[in-house]
Motif scaffolding. Structure first.
Motif, short mmCIF file in Angstrom:
data_model
loop_
_atom_site.label_atom_id
_atom_site.label_comp_id
_atom_site.label_asym_id
_atom_site.label_seq_id
_atom_site.Cartn_x
_atom_site.Cartn_y
_atom_site.Cartn_z
N VAL A 72 37.46 65.29 -67.12
CA VAL A 72 36.67 65.84 -68.22
C VAL A 72 37.55 66.24 -69.41
CG1 VAL A 72 35.15 67.77 -68.87
CG2 VAL A 72 34.81 66.58 -66.70
N PHE A 73 38.81 66.57 -69.15
CA PHE A 73 39.70 67.01 -70.22
C PHE A 73 40.84 66.03 -70.43
CE2 PHE A 73 37.62 70.88 -68.84
CZ PHE A 73 37.43 71.59 -70.02
N ALA A 74 41.46 66.12 -71.60
CA ALA A 74 42.64 65.34 -71.94
C ALA A 74 43.67 66.26 -72.57
CB ALA A 74 42.29 64.20 -72.89
N GLY A 75 44.91 66.17 -72.12
CA GLY A 75 45.96 67.03 -72.64
C GLY A 75 46.80 66.35 -73.70
N LEU A 76 47.94 66.92 -73.96
CA LEU A 76 48.86 66.31 -74.92
C LEU A 76 49.30 64.94 -74.43
CD1 LEU A 76 51.08 69.45 -75.66
CD2 LEU A 76 49.35 68.43 -77.16
N ALA A 77 49.40 64.81 -73.11
CA ALA A 77 49.82 63.55 -72.50
C ALA A 77 49.20 63.46 -71.12
CB ALA A 77 51.34 63.49 -72.41
N TYR A 78 49.30 62.28 -70.51
CA TYR A 78 48.87 62.11 -69.13
C TYR A 78 49.91 61.28 -68.40
CZ TYR A 78 47.35 57.37 -70.47
OH TYR A 78 47.32 56.07 -70.91
N TYR A 79 49.83 61.26 -67.09
CA TYR A 79 50.74 60.47 -66.27
C TYR A 79 50.06 59.18 -65.87
CZ TYR A 79 52.85 65.10 -65.93
OH TYR A 79 53.39 66.32 -66.23
N ASP A 80 50.74 58.05 -66.09
CA ASP A 80 50.14 56.79 -65.66
C ASP A 80 50.33 56.62 -64.16
OD1 ASP A 80 52.75 55.88 -65.21
OD2 ASP A 80 52.76 54.48 -66.90
N ALA A 81 49.95 55.47 -63.64
CA ALA A 81 49.97 55.26 -62.18
C ALA A 81 51.34 55.49 -61.57
CB ALA A 81 49.49 53.85 -61.86
N LYS A 82 52.38 55.20 -62.34
CA LYS A 82 53.74 55.33 -61.81
C LYS A 82 54.38 56.67 -62.17
CE LYS A 82 54.66 50.36 -61.64
NZ LYS A 82 55.56 49.26 -62.06
N GLY A 83 53.62 57.54 -62.83
CA GLY A 83 54.14 58.85 -63.16
C GLY A 83 54.80 58.93 -64.52
N LYS A 84 54.70 57.88 -65.31
CA LYS A 84 55.28 57.90 -66.66
C LYS A 84 54.40 58.75 -67.57
CE LYS A 84 56.46 54.93 -70.59
NZ LYS A 84 56.45 53.54 -71.12
N LEU A 85 55.03 59.59 -68.39
CA LEU A 85 54.31 60.43 -69.33
C LEU A 85 53.88 59.59 -70.54
CD1 LEU A 85 53.63 63.52 -69.57
CD2 LEU A 85 55.56 63.66 -71.16
N VAL A 86 52.57 59.58 -70.81
CA VAL A 86 52.00 58.78 -71.90
C VAL A 86 51.29 59.72 -72.87
CG1 VAL A 86 50.42 56.92 -72.52
CG2 VAL A 86 51.66 56.83 -70.34
N ASP A 87 51.61 59.63 -74.15
CA ASP A 87 50.94 60.48 -75.14
C ASP A 87 49.43 60.26 -75.11
OD1 ASP A 87 53.31 61.61 -76.01
OD2 ASP A 87 53.57 60.20 -77.68
N ASP A 88 48.68 61.36 -75.19
CA ASP A 88 47.22 61.29 -75.21
C ASP A 88 46.71 61.95 -76.50
OD1 ASP A 88 44.63 60.81 -74.44
OD2 ASP A 88 44.80 61.72 -72.47
N MET A 89 46.52 63.26 -76.50
CA MET A 89 46.17 63.95 -77.74
C MET A 89 47.39 64.07 -78.66
SD MET A 89 42.88 64.67 -77.48
CE MET A 89 42.76 63.07 -76.63
N ALA A 90 48.57 64.01 -78.08
CA ALA A 90 49.80 64.16 -78.87
C ALA A 90 50.19 62.84 -79.53
CB ALA A 90 50.94 64.64 -77.99
N ASP A 91 50.63 62.95 -80.77
CA ASP A 91 51.25 61.81 -81.44
C ASP A 91 52.73 61.77 -81.07
OD1 ASP A 91 51.10 59.61 -83.41
OD2 ASP A 91 52.49 60.86 -84.56
N SER A 92 53.29 62.96 -80.88
CA SER A 92 54.68 63.05 -80.43
C SER A 92 54.94 64.41 -79.81
CB SER A 92 55.65 62.82 -81.59
OG SER A 92 55.54 63.85 -82.56
N ILE A 93 55.84 64.44 -78.82
CA ILE A 93 56.34 65.67 -78.22
C ILE A 93 57.85 65.59 -78.34
CG2 ILE A 93 56.51 67.08 -76.13
CD1 ILE A 93 53.92 65.67 -75.16
N LYS A 94 58.41 66.38 -79.23
CA LYS A 94 59.83 66.27 -79.54
C LYS A 94 60.60 67.47 -78.99
CE LYS A 94 63.10 65.99 -83.42
NZ LYS A 94 63.24 66.10 -84.90
N VAL A 95 61.67 67.18 -78.25
CA VAL A 95 62.58 68.22 -77.78
C VAL A 95 63.61 68.44 -78.89
CG1 VAL A 95 64.29 68.87 -76.06
CG2 VAL A 95 62.24 67.63 -75.35
N ASP A 96 63.50 69.57 -79.56
CA ASP A 96 64.41 69.86 -80.68
C ASP A 96 65.77 70.33 -80.19
OD1 ASP A 96 62.34 69.32 -82.57
OD2 ASP A 96 61.53 71.33 -82.22
N ASP A 97 65.77 71.13 -79.15
CA ASP A 97 66.99 71.63 -78.52
C ASP A 97 66.58 72.16 -77.16
OD1 ASP A 97 66.26 74.47 -78.76
OD2 ASP A 97 66.70 74.23 -80.88
N PRO A 98 67.50 72.67 -76.34
CA PRO A 98 67.13 73.08 -74.97
C PRO A 98 66.04 74.14 -74.85
CG PRO A 98 69.49 72.78 -75.12
CD PRO A 98 68.97 72.66 -76.52
#
Length: 541
Positions: A72-98
């Protein structure tokens, strides 16, 4: 399961009800890619269970509700069949620093009532989930965000809105690399404004932004079923190839399997124990038996007599090498488990079957007896080796098999120690009053090695049942979690696991698979890394 684990991020032991999702070998029923045909308006009937709580993402951490919430819901991303993170509502998720991340949302996404999905949709939902007084089951998922408190109401000061489509996340410790991987988990789903007007009523008939929506306000028939239909406003990568999904709440796995054989249900995600011997021959190509992110072990309290210091290391190694995992997984589990070669799972990126020191997980009765004898020179063995388990679930057979192997291969008195139920076992484990080894395990919440390692073995971690502590292990796991480069993180986790193989705070036994099946006329059935069917891909007719 994601959420078949008892007390999701806290306990780390799998109840047998949770393990009911498990199976083994490597066969996967159904087509991995969609085939032609199928009625795009067909309603797919699947097995499920009555949700434990109202359908609020931050308060749902068990499979019955979890599979519905994920639909029923969609997050920033979802996991595909193999567990890879795929953007959903997010256009990008950027790690700026630790300790810092920046999230940018795709424009044009809405909830099924037409309300726009914005940065506030996420920030307000997360603030609600993290607030101490709201007592949400998934509260701990926000603990790494700056401002979090598990003892008093405290806003997440680490969440900052930049504009309607952008927000920043500041963490209280350097785990940004791993935190980004968590964002496909349901605790981080957004909520519409309607949720905050009457959260209790909302939980009975949630308004989401995912591939499906409730058929109507009365779609949830408690203890019977819930009817979902395709949400045409969803624009993400999980667009349904069917007209909807009906989750039927079965009281037993046997009832679901009987309905499957009668073609009264389309897909089931659990084969009853009574059918494990025959389901693959019964169903043929419609049987599902493939790896999932479930790890099984047994643990020994760190202060137990004969299991401390050098003597303890020798005895742990001896116990591990005295167990013929291949024989047990074949004869006891009928090939529905796979012998473990590490502390994670074959479906998790970075998994290895060639870690330095992994020889300690190989059956070698002669070497095991020699190691035990070396330990006896330090302090002669006395007493009985016992392995605790809850007897209200079918653990006795494999526990007896392990105990018999220890008895025969080490020449010691070994036996299972039954507890009346899971709660009784956990009471002694949590209270640190247990004086025997005890069964343990883990099912991943998100597909990352950190999730298998830090919660269970890091110093003072919530699910560290044996109070294991190793500074070098802690350093490597923390370093891996801070990496934005996956290959560097994998290298850190590999070294961390090699430390575990020397210390053996838990003795790995086997990985569990998902077993299930689908009815005649049903196509494109694929189970994901977390043992859950990809409902949106299923077709029939």
């Amino acid at each position: 399961m994601k959420r078949n684990k008892i007390a999701l991020a806290g306990i780390g032991l799998l109840a047998v009800g949770a393990l009911a999702l498990a199976g083994c070998s490597s066969k996967s029923g159904g087509s991995p890619t969609p085939s032609a045909g199928g009625n795009s308006k067909a309603i797919i009937k699947v097995s499920g269970s009555e949700p434990e709580h109202p359908l609020i993402p931050t308060n749902t951490n068990e499979t019955g509700g979890g599979n519905i919430v994920d639909s029923v819901f969609a997050g920033l991303a979802y996991y595909d069949a193999k567990g890879k993170l795929v953007d959903d509502m997010a256009d990008s998720i950027k790690v700026d620093d630790p300790t810092d991340l920046t999230v940018k949302l795709k424009q044009g996404n809405t909830f099924s009532n037409g309300e726009k999905v914005t940065a506030d949709s996420f920030i307000k939902a997360w603030q609600y989930g993290a607030l101490f007084s709201n007592k949400q089951q998934n509260q701990s998922w926000f603990e790494d965000i700056e401002g979090y408190s598990d003892t008093a109401d405290s806003p997440l000061t680490g969440l900052k809105k930049v504009d309607d489509n952008t927000f920043k996340i500041k963490l209280s410790k350097p785990v940004a690399g791993d935190f980004a991987q968590r964002l496909g988990y349901s605790a981080y789903y957004p909520l519409p404004e309607a949720a905050f007007k009457d959260i209790k009523a909302f939980g009975e008939a949630p308004i989401g932004n995912g591939p499906y929506k409730l058929a109507n306000d009365k779609a949830w028939q408690h203890s019977v079923q819930i009817d979902l239909v395709k949400n045409d406003s969803y624009k993400g990568g999980r667009a349904p190839k069917n007209g909807g999904v009906t989750f039927i709440f079965y009281a037993t796995a046997d009832a679901a399997y009987a309905d499957l054989q009668a073609n009264k249900v389309d897909v089931i995600d659990q084969i009853p124990g009574t059918a494990l011997q025959t389901f693959q021959s019964d169903l043929g190509d419609r049987a599902v038996n493939q790896p999932a992110a479930i790890f099984q072990s047994f643990s020994i309290p760190g202060n137990l007599e004969h299991f401390t210091g050098d003597e303890g290391k020798l005895r742990r190694q001896a116990l591990s090498m005295a167990i013929d995992r291949a024989a047990i997984t074949k004869t006891v589990f009928n090939g529905t488990r796979t012998p473990a070669s590490d502390f994670t799972s074959p479906v998790i990126s970075g998994w290895s079957d060639s870690l330095t020191g992994a020889g300690v997980l190989k059956f070698d009765a002669k070497k095991a007896k020699d190691l035990w004898a070396q330990a006896d020179k330090i302090s002669p063995w006395s007493g009985k080796f016992e392995l605790a388990y809850n007897s209200n679930a079918p653990h006795q057979v494999w526990v007896d098999a392990v105990a018999n192997q220890l008895k025969n291969n080490l020449g010691i008195d070994a036996a299972g120690k039954p507890y009346v139920d899971f709660a009784s076992l956990r009471k002694d484990v949590n209270g640190r009053t247990i004086k025997t080894a005890f069964r343990t395990g883990w099912q991943a919440d998100y597909p990352a090695q950190y999730n298998f390692l830090a919660p269970l073995y890091a110093t003072k971690a919530a699910s560290n049942d044996t109070d294991y502590s190793n500074a070098d292990f802690d350093k490597l796991v923390a370093q891996g979690a801070s990496e934005s480069d996956a290959s560097k993180a994998t290298a850190d986790y590999k070294k961390a696991q090699e430390i575990l193989l020397k210390d053996l705070p838990a003795i790995p036994l086997w990985y569990s698979n998902v077993d299930g099946g689908f009815a005649k006329g049903v196509s494109n059935v694929q189970f994901g890394w977390n043992s859950v069917p990809l409902y949106y891909n299923i077709t029939k007719g």
